[in-house]
Design a protein around this motif. Structure first.
Motif, PDB file in Angstrom:
ATOM      1  N   THR A  60       0.848  -1.188   0.000  1.00  0.00           N
ATOM      2  CA  THR A  60       0.000   0.000   0.000  1.00  0.00           C
ATOM      3  C   THR A  60       0.879   1.232   0.000  1.00  0.00           C
ATOM      4  O   THR A  60       1.984   1.232   0.539  1.00  0.00           O
ATOM      5  N   MET A  61       0.349   2.301  -0.617  1.00  0.00           N
ATOM      6  CA  MET A  61       1.096   3.552  -0.653  1.00  0.00           C
ATOM      7  C   MET A  61       1.026   4.208   0.729  1.00  0.00           C
ATOM      8  O   MET A  61      -0.067   4.356   1.279  1.00  0.00           O
ATOM      9  N   PRO A  62       2.142   4.580   1.292  1.00  0.00           N
ATOM     10  CA  PRO A  62       2.073   5.243   2.600  1.00  0.00           C
ATOM     11  C   PRO A  62       1.493   6.653   2.444  1.00  0.00           C
ATOM     12  O   PRO A  62       1.717   7.324   1.446  1.00  0.00           O
ATOM     13  N   GLN A  63       0.748   7.065   3.430  1.00  0.00           N
ATOM     14  CA  GLN A  63       0.163   8.405   3.411  1.00  0.00           C
ATOM     15  C   GLN A  63       1.226   9.422   3.803  1.00  0.00           C
ATOM     16  O   GLN A  63       2.100   9.131   4.621  1.00  0.00           O
ATOM     17  N   SER A  74       3.094  12.228   5.716  1.00  0.00           N
ATOM     18  CA  SER A  74       3.056  12.471   7.160  1.00  0.00           C
ATOM     19  C   SER A  74       3.152  13.948   7.503  1.00  0.00           C
ATOM     20  O   SER A  74       3.656  14.318   8.538  1.00  0.00           O
TER      21      SER A  74
END
Length: 103
Positions: A8-11, A13
């Protein structure tokens, strides 16, 4: 266990800053290199004397003879091998045929 795991693509920060813009710079030409005083010496010319011509012809003839001998030897080896395989095939075939008749 056998199911693929899709990353999954990290959000982000926090605040994401755009990349910095690179400003073009001007190129100022330097001082030209000084011209050489004397021209570069030309390549030496090879003089073919009758002796060197005869040596070159002799060396070329020797190379052609050696390469020809090697190629003929390879061809002869292939011919001898194929003939021996053919003889072995005929002998095995006759042995199998005679063994089948005896049963």
């Amino acid at each position: 266990m056998f199911q693929p795991k899709i990353p999954t693509m990290p959000q982000p920060s926090g605040l994401v800053t755009p990349p910095a813009v690179v400003q073009p710079t001007t190129i100022t030409p330097g001082t030209p290199a000084p011209a050489p005083d004397a021209p570069a010496p030309a390549r030496p010319v090879v003089q073919l004397t009758p002796g060197t011509a005869v040596a070159l012809v002799g060396a070329g003839t020797a190379v052609v003879l050696v390469v020809g001998t090697v190629l003929v030897s390879l061809l002869l080896a292939v011919a001898v091998t194929s003939a021996s395989v053919a003889v072995c095939t005929v002998v095995l075939r006759s042995l199998i045929a005679s063994n089948a008749k005896r049963r």
